[in-house]
Design a protein around this motif. Structure first.
Motif, mmCIF file in Angstrom:
data_model
loop_
_atom_site.group_PDB
_atom_site.id
_atom_site.type_symbol
_atom_site.label_atom_id
_atom_site.label_comp_id
_atom_site.label_asym_id
_atom_site.label_seq_id
_atom_site.Cartn_x
_atom_site.Cartn_y
_atom_site.Cartn_z
ATOM 1 N N LYS A 14 25.243 18.649 68.655
ATOM 2 C CA LYS A 14 24.288 18.271 69.708
ATOM 3 C C LYS A 14 23.957 19.452 70.619
ATOM 4 C CE LYS A 14 23.733 14.133 68.395
ATOM 5 N NZ LYS A 14 24.073 14.469 67.029
ATOM 6 N N ASP A 24 17.941 15.193 71.665
ATOM 7 C CA ASP A 24 18.989 14.669 70.800
ATOM 8 C C ASP A 24 20.291 14.458 71.574
ATOM 9 O OD1 ASP A 24 18.781 13.790 68.210
ATOM 10 O OD2 ASP A 24 19.855 15.495 67.354
ATOM 11 N N ALA A 29 19.851 11.514 74.059
ATOM 12 C CA ALA A 29 19.885 10.216 73.370
ATOM 13 C C ALA A 29 21.307 9.863 72.958
ATOM 14 C CB ALA A 29 18.964 10.253 72.149
ATOM 15 N N TYR A 30 22.051 10.862 72.513
ATOM 16 C CA TYR A 30 23.452 10.656 72.114
ATOM 17 C C TYR A 30 24.262 10.147 73.307
ATOM 18 C CZ TYR A 30 28.074 11.890 70.203
ATOM 19 O OH TYR A 30 29.384 11.856 69.780
ATOM 20 N N GLN A 33 23.160 6.529 74.338
ATOM 21 C CA GLN A 33 23.600 5.499 73.412
ATOM 22 C C GLN A 33 25.074 5.172 73.592
ATOM 23 O OE1 GLN A 33 23.146 6.478 69.244
ATOM 24 N NE2 GLN A 33 22.899 4.349 68.687
ATOM 25 N N SER A 92 18.153 10.928 66.845
ATOM 26 C CA SER A 92 17.750 9.919 67.824
ATOM 27 C C SER A 92 16.627 9.043 67.297
ATOM 28 C CB SER A 92 17.321 10.596 69.132
ATOM 29 O OG SER A 92 16.259 11.503 68.901
ATOM 30 N N ASN A 113 18.802 6.218 64.984
ATOM 31 C CA ASN A 113 20.114 5.786 65.484
ATOM 32 C C ASN A 113 20.284 4.275 65.594
ATOM 33 O OD1 ASN A 113 18.383 5.479 67.618
ATOM 34 N ND2 ASN A 113 19.612 6.572 69.116
#
Length: 867
Positions: free
Chosen positions: A416, A450, A453-454, A457, A764, A767
């Motif tokens: 990431k 990315d 978003a990680y 989430q 993303s 996912n």
């Protein structure tokens, strides 16, 4: 009369009329810093200020966060906020910022002593940064705020920074039983006696202007401020000096353990599980060695901690002498506080706070990312950067991300954040420029879509995610004008991809490449590493020379010293320039290709296939890796994932450089699923053996997103990118993976950077998918990559996405794409603006068709069929 009323309300009283006269009252917007000998002295100044504000019917807000006695008791018109400091600078500062925003304008604030923040942050740098971002915001909102600091607790530099930022700074002493008040800074006000010390006589403050009294007083003040040379140091440095003295004093084990506990929470982690491991494996001398290689202050981050912890675990292994096997590391650490200071001192904190809001999470981050690529570092940090680069000289180095949350239990953050090789050739100025650029780019990568978003989430979007850095000498050797290790790879203590019955998943697996490890951790186009099951190293998931040739490594990543950059060369091209000394161990001559060339009358040349067979059987590598992975898994009490390089030393002995170790996320073992023995062929979508990952599952499928292989291969490059973005939009329409389990199927490699090799989605953009299939399509060279051990692999595992690779042309594989094409395409309903791509992308709703995906790990079988 009206003018005087306005002037009256622009002034604020300290509650001490004599002091108001001396400093010509406080002004709206003033931040007042009191430097005192004790909390009692500060409280005696706070009380009249609060009483005066309440008498004027003004709002008072008390920011309570310290361990000392409360300064303000709750009363009407007083709001008390109890703040948490243990979660770090960002959380604390953000909470204060949020409170100030909600409270609005014209408020009176009282803050606990800032000196107490040293207990949790351990550095004046971050206290100064907090004041630097909070003071202007309070000024902007026309507030009046009191802050206290304890004398002789902070470095001169920290006090100077506070003096520079605040509007009012006043020293308060106890002098021969009398209170002495000495204004140091009062912005935009002046009188002939304002900046003299003043002695309290009854309730009046009298300036000390008589030369005899002034000499006595200033002599006292000079003696009062005369402290050791440590006074010039940051609290952080003084704390480690205490630790060094403790180690050298021969103190008892309990004292040392207490110090290890204290320093670990400031330098290594706040994670309870990791702290427990630190107590078992790291000592005071280990932490002091880290401090010697630390630039700045703060945490060294997850990647650095994992590397150091794993190495220490191995050295404590009494059953094996790892010192003869493990290559010593030569690393520096850039502390996480440097990251925040970079944001604060470049004036981006308000933008950073805007990014932390729901509406600005992505949009303001994009703006901040661009700014972070062009910021400047404080002079004291650049000096330390220079010294480190002088130490490394012209040896190649790699600058690696090592954030607070990286490589932790439950969040690997694999791939990431950025890491950059610095080949480190050229003039000192050019080498420094390249290094600083690498640091900026890694800092900026925290704001990539990315990574955001990680974090979002996983519910980590509001947590402190400071970016520390790990700077390592690149492991390898000089090969004329190139630099690279003999081998590199990824090792997993648990093998999620047992492709043969009887294999033991607990024996582990290795993903092995020739040259730099970039091809082991990334999904690299046109190339395949060697997948090795450590309990049966010569057995491949593929059979036949044709497959071995196709699914092998054809390119090597290396550092080109002449071009001062990382480069990819075909193995054949490298061999034409130079043949590595140990290459016979790594590769096998392709005799079939030799015969074919002779038959065709072409000039004969050696053609090699990187199989690593002799290396795996004639060296101790496999035995060592099995032992290493087993030992680390036992210490972590959890499967682990390591990155390593392999070199031969001057004595021709094999050495492994352990670069990284982290907990390996696994979907987990489930009870065995028994697949149906007989299903009519017309009801089967996919049936095959092996080539899947995700444990035993029995998963209903209510939607299929299908990218047609042949149609995709015929698209232009820009149209292929449009397909990737469309998939991302369809992914975002999935409200819940449980309510709408979706199977995503497409050609080649999902997440590739090259659309000719597959669909170039970001993670993303997929996912929310329940299961993903990569389909081999030979005509377009769109071939899946069984990328177990890569960053993509980690994303799938952590998100719980089932994976399968479909080779329709292989014996025993059933794949009925015609059935998908026969069903109505719901793309027009789900993405009306993208119907021009309906011949490529099909959205098929299967909720009422009884479609089910099932797998059996023990039998190595998977089936997707209609019940």
């Amino acid at each position: 009369m009206k003018i005087s009323t306005m002037a009256y309300y622009s002034h604020v009283s300290t509650g001490w009329p004599s002091l108001d006269t001396i400093i010509d009252h406080l002004r709206r917007g003033d931040n007042v810093v009191w430097q005192v000998d004790s909390i009692d002295d500060y409280q005696r100044l706070v009380t009249p200020f609060v009483n005066s504000a309440l008498a004027r019917n003004e709002r008072v807000v008390y920011m309570r966060f310290a361990r000392h006695i409360p300064l303000v008791e709750p009363r009407d018109n007083i709001v008390v906020y109890h703040l948490r400091t243990e979660n770090g600078f960002e959380s604390f500062s953000a909470e204060v910022h949020s409170i100030i925003t909600r409270q609005g304008r014209d408020v009176c604030y009282v803050f606990d002593s800032l000196s107490d923040l040293q207990h949790v942050w351990a550095t004046d740098l971050m206290i100064g940064d907090f004041f630097f971002i909070t003071c202007p915001y309070l000024f902007e909102l026309n507030t009046t705020a009191y802050f206290g600091i304890l004398r002789n607790r902070h470095s001169f530099k920290a006090i100077a920074r506070i003096r520079e930022t605040t509007q009012v700074l006043i020293d308060v002493y106890n002098y021969q039983g009398q209170v002495c008040v000495h204004p140091i800074k009062v912005q935009h006000r002046y009188s002939p006696t304002m900046f003299f010390p003043h002695i309290k006589k009854k309730d009046e403050l009298m300036p000390v202007i008589n030369s005899v009294e002034a000499t006595r007083l200033f002599s006292y003040l000079a003696d009062h401020q005369a402290v050791s040379a440590q006074r010039r140091l940051d609290y952080w440095d003084r704390l480690f000096m205490q630790a060094r003295s403790l180690l050298e004093s021969g103190a008892g084990g309990a004292e040392k353990k207490d110090m290890v506990e204290q320093l670990s929470r400031l330098l290594l982690t706040r994670n309870k599980r990791l702290l427990s491991m630190i107590r078992r494996h790291l000592g005071l001398e280990d932490l002091l060695m880290i401090k010697e290689r630390l630039i700045g202050t703060g945490f060294i981050g997850g990647k650095s901690l994992g590397m150091l912890m794993a190495r220490k675990i191995l050295t404590q292994d009494r059953a094996f002498d790892w010192s003869q096997v493990i290559e010593p590391h030569d690393s520096f650490y850039i502390g996480s506080d440097v990251f925040y200071s970079y944001i604060v001192q470049n004036g981006w904190w308000k933008l950073f706070m805007a990014h932390k809001t729901r509406t600005g999470y992505f949009s303001r981050a994009a703006e901040l990312r661009e700014k972070m690529l062009n910021g400047v570092f404080p002079e004291e940090i650049t000096e330390q950067f220079q010294l480190m680069l002088e130490y490394f000289g012209q040896s190649p180095i790699i600058v690696r991300s090592s954030s607070l949350l990286e490589d932790a239990f439950g969040s690997a953050f694999a791939g990431k954040y950025e890491s950059f090789f610095c080949v480190n050739q050229g003039s000192p100025e050019k080498r420094y420029e390249k290094f600083e650029e690498a640091v900026r780019r890694i800092f900026a990568s925290t704001m990539s879509e990315d990574a955001l978003a990680y974090r979002l989430q996983r519910g980590l979007d509001q947590m402190d995610e400071q970016m520390a850095l790990l700077v390592q000498r690149v492991s390898g050797a000089y090969h004329q004008r190139f630099f690279y290790p003999e081998l590199a790879g990824v090792g997993l203590s648990y093998n999620p991809f047992v492709w043969k019955k009887g294999m033991d998943p607990h024996a582990g697996m290795i993903r092995l490449v020739f040259g730099l490890g970039t091809r082991a951790v990334n999904r690299v186009e046109n190339d395949y590493p060697r997948i090795v099951a450590t309990d049966d190293p010569l057995v491949r998931p593929l059979a036949g020379m044709h497959d071995i040739r196709k699914f092998s490594q054809h390119y090597i990543d290396l550092l080109n010293l002449e071009q001062n950059d990382i480069q990819s060369l075909s193995v054949q091209e490298l061999l034409e320039k130079q043949r590595p000394e140990k290459f016979d161990l790594l590769a096998t001559r392709d005799e079939e290709a030799d015969r074919e060339m002779r038959r065709m009358g072409r000039p004969q040349k050696d053609i090699w296939i990187l199989t690593f067979d002799l290396f795996l059987t004639r060296t101790s590598f496999i035995d060592w890796m099995k032992r290493m992975l087993s030992r680390l898994e036992k210490a972590y009490e959890y499967p682990v994932d390591v990155e390593f390089t392999v070199n031969f030393n001057q004595s021709d002995q094999l050495q492994i450089n352990l670069l990284q170790c982290r907990p390996l996320q696994t979907i987990g073992d489930r009870s065995r699923v028994f697949l149906p023995s007989s299903v009519p062929p017309d009801r089967i979508l996919v049936r095959m053996e092996g080539n899947f990952m995700g444990g035993n599952i029995s998963q209903p499928i209510s939607r299929i997103i299908f990218v047609d292989c042949q149609a995709y291969a015929g698209l232009s490059r820009s149209e292929k990118y449009s397909v990737a973005r469309l998939v991302g939009r369809l992914n975002r329409q999935i409200p819940d993976r449980e309510k709408m389990p979706t199977l995503l199927m497409g050609p080649g490699r999902w997440g590739t950077h090259t659309p000719e090799m597959g669909v170039a989605v970001h993670f993303s953009e997929i996912n929310h998918i329940a299961a993903i299939a990569e389909i081999s399509y030979q005509d377009g060279s769109l071939i899946p990559d069984l990328s177990f051990g890569t960053h993509f692999f980690h994303d799938l595992i952590e998100t719980g996405i089932f994976y399968l690779a479909i080779y329709p042309e292989s014996p025993g594989v059933e794949f009925n794409a015609r059935w998908i094409r026969s069903l109505p395409n719901a793309l027009e309903e789900t993405a009306e603006e993208d119907t021009r791509l309906s011949h490529v992308v099909r959205v098929v709703d299967t909720a009422g068709l009884g479609l089910k995906l099932q797998s059996d790990v023990a039998g190595q079988r998977v089936i997707c069929y209609r019940e």
